[in-house]
Design an enzyme around this catalytic site. Structure first.
Site, PDB file in Angstrom:
ATOM      1  N   LYS A 129       0.858  -1.159  -0.216  1.00 58.82           N
ATOM      2  CA  LYS A 129       0.118  -0.266   0.596  1.00 58.82           C
ATOM      3  C   LYS A 129       0.690   1.365  -0.021  1.00 58.82           C
ATOM      4  CE  LYS A 129      -1.395   1.880   4.038  1.00 58.82           C
ATOM      5  NZ  LYS A 129      -1.158   2.523   4.819  1.00 58.82           N
ATOM      6  N   ASN A 130       1.741   1.066   0.336  1.00 56.39           N
ATOM      7  CA  ASN A 130       2.352   2.365   1.116  1.00 56.39           C
ATOM      8  C   ASN A 130       3.275   2.695  -0.140  1.00 56.39           C
ATOM      9  OD1 ASN A 130       1.587   3.197   3.663  1.00 56.39           O
ATOM     10  ND2 ASN A 130       2.882   2.398   4.813  1.00 56.39           N
ATOM     11  N   ARG A 136      -4.608  10.819   4.734  1.00 53.88           N
ATOM     12  CA  ARG A 136      -3.714  12.083   5.274  1.00 53.88           C
ATOM     13  C   ARG A 136      -2.384  11.558   3.786  1.00 53.88           C
ATOM     14  NH1 ARG A 136      -2.199  13.915   9.406  1.00 53.88           N
ATOM     15  NH2 ARG A 136      -0.084  13.823   8.425  1.00 53.88           N
ATOM     16  N   CYS A 143      -4.706  12.967  13.350  1.00 51.68           N
ATOM     17  CA  CYS A 143      -5.110  12.100  13.013  1.00 51.68           C
ATOM     18  C   CYS A 143      -4.925  10.903  14.671  1.00 51.68           C
ATOM     19  CB  CYS A 143      -4.984  11.020  12.253  1.00 51.68           C
ATOM     20  SG  CYS A 143      -3.164   9.745  12.392  1.00 51.68           S
ATOM     21  N   ARG A 187       1.074  14.490  14.052  1.00 52.51           N
ATOM     22  CA  ARG A 187       1.562  14.400  12.033  1.00 52.51           C
ATOM     23  C   ARG A 187       1.538  15.489  11.459  1.00 52.51           C
ATOM     24  NH1 ARG A 187      -0.858   8.687   9.771  1.00 52.51           N
ATOM     25  NH2 ARG A 187       1.143   8.414   8.417  1.00 52.51           N
ATOM     26  N   PRO A 188       2.327  16.528  11.244  1.00 50.08           N
ATOM     27  CA  PRO A 188       2.767  17.977  10.766  1.00 50.08           C
ATOM     28  C   PRO A 188       2.904  17.449   9.861  1.00 50.08           C
ATOM     29  CG  PRO A 188       3.541  17.893  12.618  1.00 50.08           C
ATOM     30  CD  PRO A 188       3.379  16.970  12.519  1.00 50.08           C
ATOM     31  N   VAL A 189       2.628  18.224   8.584  1.00 52.02           N
ATOM     32  CA  VAL A 189       3.154  18.163   6.955  1.00 52.02           C
ATOM     33  C   VAL A 189       3.790  19.441   6.982  1.00 52.02           C
ATOM     34  CG1 VAL A 189       0.888  16.714   5.942  1.00 52.02           C
ATOM     35  CG2 VAL A 189       1.325  18.971   6.149  1.00 52.02           C
ATOM     36  N   ASP A 190       4.729  20.607   7.569  1.00 56.81           N
ATOM     37  CA  ASP A 190       5.512  21.810   7.728  1.00 56.81           C
ATOM     38  C   ASP A 190       7.076  21.133   6.994  1.00 56.81           C
ATOM     39  OD1 ASP A 190       6.055  19.596  10.597  1.00 56.81           O
ATOM     40  OD2 ASP A 190       8.198  20.927  10.678  1.00 56.81           O
ATOM     41  N   GLN A 191       7.480  19.903   7.286  1.00 58.06           N
ATOM     42  CA  GLN A 191       8.739  19.205   6.697  1.00 58.06           C
ATOM     43  C   GLN A 191       7.945  19.249   4.811  1.00 58.06           C
ATOM     44  OE1 GLN A 191      11.873  19.144   7.968  1.00 58.06           O
ATOM     45  NE2 GLN A 191      10.156  20.206   9.561  1.00 58.06           N
ATOM     46  N   ASP A 227       4.641   0.934  12.073  1.00 56.94           N
ATOM     47  CA  ASP A 227       3.532  -0.469  11.714  1.00 56.94           C
ATOM     48  C   ASP A 227       3.713  -1.259  11.319  1.00 56.94           C
ATOM     49  OD1 ASP A 227       2.833   1.986  10.404  1.00 56.94           O
ATOM     50  OD2 ASP A 227       3.350   1.591   8.301  1.00 56.94           O
ATOM     51  N   ILE A 267       8.026   6.584  17.184  1.00 57.84           N
ATOM     52  CA  ILE A 267       7.634   7.220  15.842  1.00 57.84           C
ATOM     53  C   ILE A 267       6.486   8.677  15.700  1.00 57.84           C
ATOM     54  CG2 ILE A 267       7.158   7.199  13.203  1.00 57.84           C
ATOM     55  CD1 ILE A 267      10.069   6.759  13.988  1.00 57.84           C
ATOM     56  N   ARG A 310      -8.741  -0.572   4.756  1.00 57.20           N
ATOM     57  CA  ARG A 310      -7.743   0.536   4.253  1.00 57.20           C
ATOM     58  C   ARG A 310      -6.436  -0.179   3.601  1.00 57.20           C
ATOM     59  NH1 ARG A 310      -6.239   4.633   7.942  1.00 57.20           N
ATOM     60  NH2 ARG A 310      -5.036   5.287   6.377  1.00 57.20           N
TER      61      ARG A 310
HETATM   62  C1  UD1 Z   1       4.484   6.933   6.686  1.00 57.99           C
HETATM   63  C2  UD1 Z   1       3.625   5.971   5.952  1.00 57.99           C
HETATM   64  C3  UD1 Z   1       2.669   5.388   7.575  1.00 57.99           C
HETATM   65  C4  UD1 Z   1       4.429   4.284   8.833  1.00 57.99           C
HETATM   66  C5  UD1 Z   1       5.096   5.945   8.570  1.00 57.99           C
HETATM   67  C6  UD1 Z   1       6.181   6.090   9.493  1.00 57.99           C
HETATM   68  C7  UD1 Z   1       2.472   5.987   4.444  1.00 57.99           C
HETATM   69  C8  UD1 Z   1       1.577   6.797   3.003  1.00 57.99           C
HETATM   70  N1  UD1 Z   1       2.557   6.386   5.473  1.00 57.99           N
HETATM   71  O1  UD1 Z   1       3.647   7.700   6.908  1.00 57.99           O
HETATM   72  O2  UD1 Z   1       2.521   4.043   7.278  1.00 57.99           O
HETATM   73  O3  UD1 Z   1       3.800   4.550  10.066  1.00 57.99           O
HETATM   74  O4  UD1 Z   1       5.369   6.768   7.464  1.00 57.99           O
HETATM   75  O5  UD1 Z   1       7.029   5.291   8.489  1.00 57.99           O
HETATM   76  O6  UD1 Z   1       3.977   6.012   3.371  1.00 57.99           O
HETATM   77  N2  UD1 Z   1       6.720  14.803  10.566  1.00 57.99           N
HETATM   78  C9  UD1 Z   1       6.848  16.355  11.171  1.00 57.99           C
HETATM   79  N3  UD1 Z   1       6.485  16.725  10.135  1.00 57.99           N
HETATM   80  C10 UD1 Z   1       5.853  16.808   9.113  1.00 57.99           C
HETATM   81  C11 UD1 Z   1       6.600  14.863   7.946  1.00 57.99           C
HETATM   82  C12 UD1 Z   1       6.668  13.894   9.751  1.00 57.99           C
HETATM   83  O7  UD1 Z   1       6.535  16.473  12.477  1.00 57.99           O
HETATM   84  O8  UD1 Z   1       6.823  17.519   7.739  1.00 57.99           O
HETATM   85  C13 UD1 Z   1       7.064  13.396  12.003  1.00 57.99           C
HETATM   86  C14 UD1 Z   1       5.194  12.621  12.020  1.00 57.99           C
HETATM   87  O9  UD1 Z   1       4.426  13.508  12.593  1.00 57.99           O
HETATM   88  C15 UD1 Z   1       6.043  11.855  12.424  1.00 57.99           C
HETATM   89  C16 UD1 Z   1       7.638  11.353  11.913  1.00 57.99           C
HETATM   90  O10 UD1 Z   1       7.646  13.169  11.850  1.00 57.99           O
HETATM   91  O11 UD1 Z   1       6.412  11.539  14.460  1.00 57.99           O
HETATM   92  C17 UD1 Z   1       7.918  10.281  11.038  1.00 57.99           C
HETATM   93  O12 UD1 Z   1       6.358  10.800   9.920  1.00 57.99           O
HETATM   94  P1  UD1 Z   1       6.193   9.689   8.450  1.00 57.99           P
HETATM   95  O13 UD1 Z   1       7.564   9.339   8.585  1.00 57.99           O
HETATM   96  O14 UD1 Z   1       6.228  11.288   7.747  1.00 57.99           O
HETATM   97  O15 UD1 Z   1       4.740   9.215   8.406  1.00 57.99           O
HETATM   98  P2  UD1 Z   1       3.989   9.135   7.426  1.00 57.99           P
HETATM   99  O16 UD1 Z   1       5.203   9.507   6.095  1.00 57.99           O
HETATM  100  O17 UD1 Z   1       2.636  10.252   7.588  1.00 57.99           O
END
Ligand code: UD1
Length: 421
Positions: A22-23, A93, A117, A122-126, A305, A327, A397
């Site tokens: 899936k991922n 997301r 969630c 899980r922000p997207v700031d990065q 996961d 994580i 899902r």
């Molecule tokens: C992806 C996987 C999810 C898996 C996770 C960690 C997909 C679709 N989903 O989720 O199944 O559990 O990797 O292996 O591939 N973070 C920030 N800012 C950002 C981005 C991330 O603070 O802009 C933090 C997150 O809150 C979290 C950590 O970084 O604590 C890792 O998150 P991330 O690797 O981004 O997870 P996803 O990509 O959402």
């Protein structure tokens, strides 16, 4: 909402065909936005998150068609909308993965900001930080990320933490940017390698994928390609935890053991005997599991996961296991439900201490997120009596026909269809 009814105690025997990941499929579907030519994909799992992504892409004008089972073609020659609406982003997301491709090819994107969630903020700031470094102008307005850039420019980007979808978004943006982008502190997950391999087939120039430093030399345009999605290492790990808990002897076909080192090590420590070939794994279990402590970290360490599923195995193990979730901040929601089945688990912050008991007892429990649901299925297979798992839409899902695959190897598991009304 459908529910699952499991009568525990059956040992598992036989073969399971593992689906595509899936991922890996989610970013790869979004990569179709990078070209006007057709992508031919195979080993695409049939899952709710995939149909949600196809719906999202369809309302942007991307045409998709299923062929033989698990084969999908996608064409984004006539993109008419550059927006990902809240209604779809809130259910998944990973919709944020359209941001990089839209901006790279069309110079514009409007993507609803995902909320928090169940498992954490899980922000997207990065993602935003990286695209800004590549010259995009980004503002947040009315709950949307609104991004513009004439043409993205290569940059050196070092994310504050390792982020999987963040790395994927920036990789997809960089392939069409002008000049060289270097992604430092990049995620190394096999799903990122799979995405990079697809992009290379489309004409992208990428080096270092699979390491924490990815170098991308942007090209003017990409073309169509054929690609087979890598096997789902989390689905495979989940079935191996199931045989670890219920006992038996199963062989997973179309698996990718080379992506599963940390998980296979822990299962062996727990007493599961593991044999592997290039694309198969045999798991054989004939004893009570031994307790195994572990910590979740980014790949190649033990994946978050798989945390809930290996915890389920530990609930009936001989001994005490200490489990650290590093994580996500709120990924122990399965604990309350496992306790309803008799599990002895203490939580202190991001650490869980699991004292194994000889047997769980079946109960009615509620699935709270995708991998938590899988852990309840594993617990139900090993428990005495009947377990009812409610709200299993989470499971749909991310797992393709899980109950069908489990029934084929001898589990007593039924889906009860329930009318949403
Ligand atoms: C992806 C996987 C999810 C898996 C996770 C960690 C997909 C679709 N989903 O989720 O199944 O559990 O990797 O292996 O591939 N973070 C920030 N800012 C950002 C981005 C991330 O603070 O802009 C933090 C997150 O809150 C979290 C950590 O970084 O604590 C890792 O998150 P991330 O690797 O981004 O997870 P996803 O990509 O959402």
């Amino acid at each position: 909402m459908d529910k699952l009814i499991i009568t525990g105690g059956n040992r598992l025997h036989g073969e399971v065909v593992i689906s595509g990941a899936k991922n890996a499929a989610l970013p790869i579907l979004c990569a179709s936005l990078l070209t006007a030519d057709t992508l031919h994909l195979s080993n695409v799992p049939s899952l709710k998150d995939i149909s949600t992504t196809l719906k999202l892409l369809a309302q942007m004008g991307v045409q998709s068609q299923w062929g033989n089972p698990a084969e999908l073609t996608l064409n984004a020659a006539n993109v008419t909308s550059l927006e990902a609406p809240y209604e779809l982003v809130k259910t998944m997301r990973a919709s944020i993965l359209v941001l990089g491709p839209l901006l790279a090819r069309f110079g514009e994107a409007r993507v609803s900001l995902p909320g928090g969630c169940a498992i954490g903020q899980r922000p997207v700031d990065q993602h935003i930080k990286g695209l800004t470094a590549m010259g995009a102008e980004i503002r947040i307005e009315h709950g949307f990320v609104i991004a513009r850039a004439k043409r993205l420019k290569g940059a050196t980007i070092r994310t504050d933490m390792v982020t999987v979808t963040g790395t994927e978004n920036l990789l997809m943006a960089a392939v069409l940017a002008e000049g060289r982008t270097i992604l430092e502190n990049a995620a190394r997950e096999p799903e990122i390698t799979d995405l990079a391999e697809l992009l290379i087939k489309m004409g992208a120039r990428i080096q270092g994928h699979g390491t924490d430093r990815i170098i991308i030399d942007g090209v003017e345009r990409l073309h169509g390609a054929k690609h087979r999605i890598v096997a789902d290492r989390i689905e495979a790990g989940t079935f191996l935890c199931a045989v670890g808990a219920a006992g038996g002897d199963i062989t997973l076909r179309h698996a990718a053991p080379d992506t599963m080192g940390a998980v296979l090590d822990k299962l062996q420590e727990a007493g599961v005997s593991i044999e592997c070939g290039p694309d198969w794994i045999r798991g054989h279990m004939n004893q009570r599991p031994k307790a195994v402590g572990f910590r979740t970290y980014e790949y190649p360490a033990f994946p978050t996961d798989m945390q809930a599923q290996l915890m389920a195995l530990n609930t009936i193990a001989d001994g005490t296991a200490v489990i650290a979730e590093n994580i996500f901040e709120n990924r122990f929601m399965h604990v309350q439900e496992l306790r309803r089945m008799g599990a002895n688990i203490d939580i202190d912050g991001h650490t869980a201490v699991v004292k194994g008991i000889p047997e769980l007892s079946g109960a009615t429990v509620m699935a709270t997120d995708l991998r938590a649901s899988a852990s309840l299925v594993i617990a139900g297979l090993a428990a005495s009596g009947q377990t009812t798992i409610e709200r299993i839409y989470h499971l749909d899902r991310g797992y393709e026909h899980m109950e069908v695959k489990l029934r084929q190897i001898g589990a007593d598991i039924q889906r009860i269809k329930q009318d949403p009304a």
